[in-house]
Scaffold this motif. Structure first.
Motif, PDB file in Angstrom:
ATOM      1  N   UNK A   5       8.837   0.090   9.517  1.00 35.67           N
ATOM      2  CA  UNK A   5       7.404   0.320   9.978  1.00 35.67           C
ATOM      3  C   UNK A   5       7.315   1.843  10.045  1.00 35.67           C
ATOM      4  N   UNK A   6       8.036   2.484  10.955  1.00 34.79           N
ATOM      5  CA  UNK A   6       7.935   4.024  11.213  1.00 34.79           C
ATOM      6  C   UNK A   6       8.143   4.742   9.723  1.00 34.79           C
ATOM      7  N   UNK A   7       9.128   4.369   8.917  1.00 34.28           N
ATOM      8  CA  UNK A   7       9.365   5.038   7.780  1.00 34.28           C
ATOM      9  C   UNK A   7       8.049   4.732   6.834  1.00 34.28           C
ATOM     10  N   UNK A   8       7.482   3.627   6.799  1.00 33.59           N
ATOM     11  CA  UNK A   8       6.266   3.524   5.917  1.00 33.59           C
ATOM     12  C   UNK A   8       5.223   4.391   6.372  1.00 33.59           C
ATOM     13  N   UNK A   9       4.906   4.362   7.838  1.00 31.00           N
ATOM     14  CA  UNK A   9       3.746   5.143   8.616  1.00 31.00           C
ATOM     15  C   UNK A   9       4.050   6.565   7.853  1.00 31.00           C
ATOM     16  N   UNK A  10       5.323   7.056   8.090  1.00 28.57           N
ATOM     17  CA  UNK A  10       5.455   8.491   7.970  1.00 28.57           C
ATOM     18  C   UNK A  10       5.201   8.761   6.476  1.00 28.57           C
ATOM     19  N   UNK A  11       5.881   8.128   5.634  1.00 25.30           N
ATOM     20  CA  UNK A  11       5.534   8.155   3.961  1.00 25.30           C
ATOM     21  C   UNK A  11       3.892   8.242   3.900  1.00 25.30           C
ATOM     22  N   UNK A  12       3.288   7.218   4.476  1.00 28.15           N
ATOM     23  CA  UNK A  12       1.707   7.133   4.150  1.00 28.15           C
ATOM     24  C   UNK A  12       1.135   8.568   4.786  1.00 28.15           C
ATOM     25  N   UNK A  13       1.304   8.907   5.994  1.00 30.98           N
ATOM     26  CA  UNK A  13       0.809   9.925   6.639  1.00 30.98           C
ATOM     27  C   UNK A  13       1.191  11.374   5.710  1.00 30.98           C
ATOM     28  N   UNK A  14       2.316  11.336   5.299  1.00 27.22           N
ATOM     29  CA  UNK A  14       2.938  12.401   4.233  1.00 27.22           C
ATOM     30  C   UNK A  14       1.970  12.668   3.030  1.00 27.22           C
ATOM     31  N   UNK A  28      -0.297  -2.150  -3.131  1.00 30.38           N
ATOM     32  CA  UNK A  28       0.460  -2.740  -1.922  1.00 30.38           C
ATOM     33  C   UNK A  28       1.854  -3.123  -2.657  1.00 30.38           C
ATOM     34  N   UNK A  29       1.913  -3.715  -3.654  1.00 34.89           N
ATOM     35  CA  UNK A  29       2.975  -4.053  -4.568  1.00 34.89           C
ATOM     36  C   UNK A  29       3.910  -2.918  -4.665  1.00 34.89           C
ATOM     37  N   UNK A  30       3.517  -1.832  -5.094  1.00 32.18           N
ATOM     38  CA  UNK A  30       4.109  -0.649  -5.546  1.00 32.18           C
ATOM     39  C   UNK A  30       4.893  -0.286  -4.037  1.00 32.18           C
ATOM     40  N   UNK A  31       4.114  -0.226  -2.835  1.00 33.33           N
ATOM     41  CA  UNK A  31       4.651   0.267  -1.688  1.00 33.33           C
ATOM     42  C   UNK A  31       5.832  -0.732  -1.371  1.00 33.33           C
ATOM     43  N   UNK A  35       9.893   0.347  -0.808  1.00 36.27           N
ATOM     44  CA  UNK A  35      10.405   0.165   0.514  1.00 36.27           C
ATOM     45  C   UNK A  35      11.374  -1.083   0.463  1.00 36.27           C
ATOM     46  N   UNK A  36      11.443  -1.746  -0.642  1.00 41.01           N
ATOM     47  CA  UNK A  36      12.207  -2.942  -0.773  1.00 41.01           C
ATOM     48  C   UNK A  36      11.761  -3.661   0.615  1.00 41.01           C
ATOM     49  N   UNK A  37      10.641  -4.190   0.519  1.00 44.00           N
ATOM     50  CA  UNK A  37      10.182  -5.044   1.760  1.00 44.00           C
ATOM     51  C   UNK A  37       8.858  -6.032   1.192  1.00 44.00           C
ATOM     52  N   UNK A  38       8.563  -7.040   1.982  1.00 49.38           N
ATOM     53  CA  UNK A  38       7.384  -7.928   1.631  1.00 49.38           C
ATOM     54  C   UNK A  38       5.988  -7.304   1.862  1.00 49.38           C
ATOM     55  N   UNK A  39       5.113  -7.650   0.802  1.00 47.85           N
ATOM     56  CA  UNK A  39       3.893  -7.017   1.139  1.00 47.85           C
ATOM     57  C   UNK A  39       3.284  -7.256   2.573  1.00 47.85           C
ATOM     58  N   UNK A  40       3.678  -8.178   3.219  1.00 47.49           N
ATOM     59  CA  UNK A  40       3.320  -8.360   4.629  1.00 47.49           C
ATOM     60  C   UNK A  40       3.755  -7.273   5.560  1.00 47.49           C
ATOM     61  N   UNK A  41       4.806  -6.677   5.311  1.00 45.17           N
ATOM     62  CA  UNK A  41       5.329  -5.656   6.282  1.00 45.17           C
ATOM     63  C   UNK A  41       4.343  -4.416   6.017  1.00 45.17           C
ATOM     64  N   UNK A  42       3.763  -4.362   4.712  1.00 47.49           N
ATOM     65  CA  UNK A  42       2.849  -3.291   4.421  1.00 47.49           C
ATOM     66  C   UNK A  42       1.560  -3.406   5.267  1.00 47.49           C
ATOM     67  N   UNK A  43       1.200  -4.837   5.173  1.00 49.43           N
ATOM     68  CA  UNK A  43      -0.169  -5.226   5.771  1.00 49.43           C
ATOM     69  C   UNK A  43      -0.042  -4.792   7.339  1.00 49.43           C
ATOM     70  N   UNK A  44       1.214  -5.031   8.020  1.00 53.44           N
ATOM     71  CA  UNK A  44       1.474  -4.927   9.319  1.00 53.44           C
ATOM     72  C   UNK A  44       1.452  -3.566   9.860  1.00 53.44           C
ATOM     73  N   UNK A  68      -4.932  -0.403  -2.213  1.00 50.32           N
ATOM     74  CA  UNK A  68      -5.178   0.114  -0.737  1.00 50.32           C
ATOM     75  C   UNK A  68      -5.751   1.374  -0.780  1.00 50.32           C
ATOM     76  N   UNK A  69      -6.937   1.623  -0.161  1.00 49.88           N
ATOM     77  CA  UNK A  69      -7.381   2.980   0.078  1.00 49.88           C
ATOM     78  C   UNK A  69      -7.303   3.487   1.510  1.00 49.88           C
ATOM     79  N   UNK A  70      -6.476   4.356   1.844  1.00 53.10           N
ATOM     80  CA  UNK A  70      -6.723   4.881   3.227  1.00 53.10           C
ATOM     81  C   UNK A  70      -7.159   6.117   3.332  1.00 53.10           C
TER      82      UNK A  70
END
Length: 157
Positions: A5-14, A28-31, A35-44, A68-70
């Protein structure tokens, strides 16, 4: 090593920091594949770390053409800031939401490190719960008042 979760957050902020638009559009699928994870981890990560209190707006569309638009919310000096904060805060403000908001305002240099620490201490459930029936109401009123005063130009130093 940090958790996923920290790595995903850091990547998106960068990625957001590197754009001139102040927002990114991803799938979402690309992310999840990246990150080799389930889409639910991206949602989290999106629901816990990219909240309005932390300065983000997430728009999501599911399905085949989903995205996803952030959006990084900016704070302007023309009074929109106080309206945005009043809407964000509402009539109730939990300790967790208050802490996230204070961290964001420290990031934006509206609060110093010391001010942020003092306000978080005053807003703690440990302190407020014994004093009032509804700490979240008091916390919301206090935060609105603090922000109104922090943003005034005529404060004598």
């Amino acid at each position: 090593m940090s958790n996923l979760a920290d790595r995903i957050e850091e990547y998106l902020k960068k990625v957001i920091e590197q754009t001139n638009e102040g927002f990114i559009v991803l799938q979402r699928g690309y992310l999840a594949d990246f990150f080799s994870c389930a889409p639910s981890q991206i949602n989290y990560v999106l629901t816990t770390r990219f909240t309005a209190e932390r300065g983000y707006l997430v728009e999501s569309r599911r399905g085949g053409g989903g995205y996803l638009r952030i959006v990084r919310l900016g704070l302007d000096p023309e009074g929109k800031f106080q309206r945005l904060m009043a809407e964000l805060i509402g009539d109730d403000l939990s300790q967790e939401r208050a802490s996230n908001l204070i961290d964001r305002l420290k990031e934006e240099e509206i609060f110093t490190q010391r001010e942020a620490l003092l306000i978080k201490t005053i807003f703690s459930d440990r302190l407020l719960s014994g004093l009032v029936n509804c700490p979240s109401h008091l916390r919301a009123r206090l935060m609105k008042e603090i922000l109104a005063n922090m943003c005034r130009d005529d404060i004598d130093a």
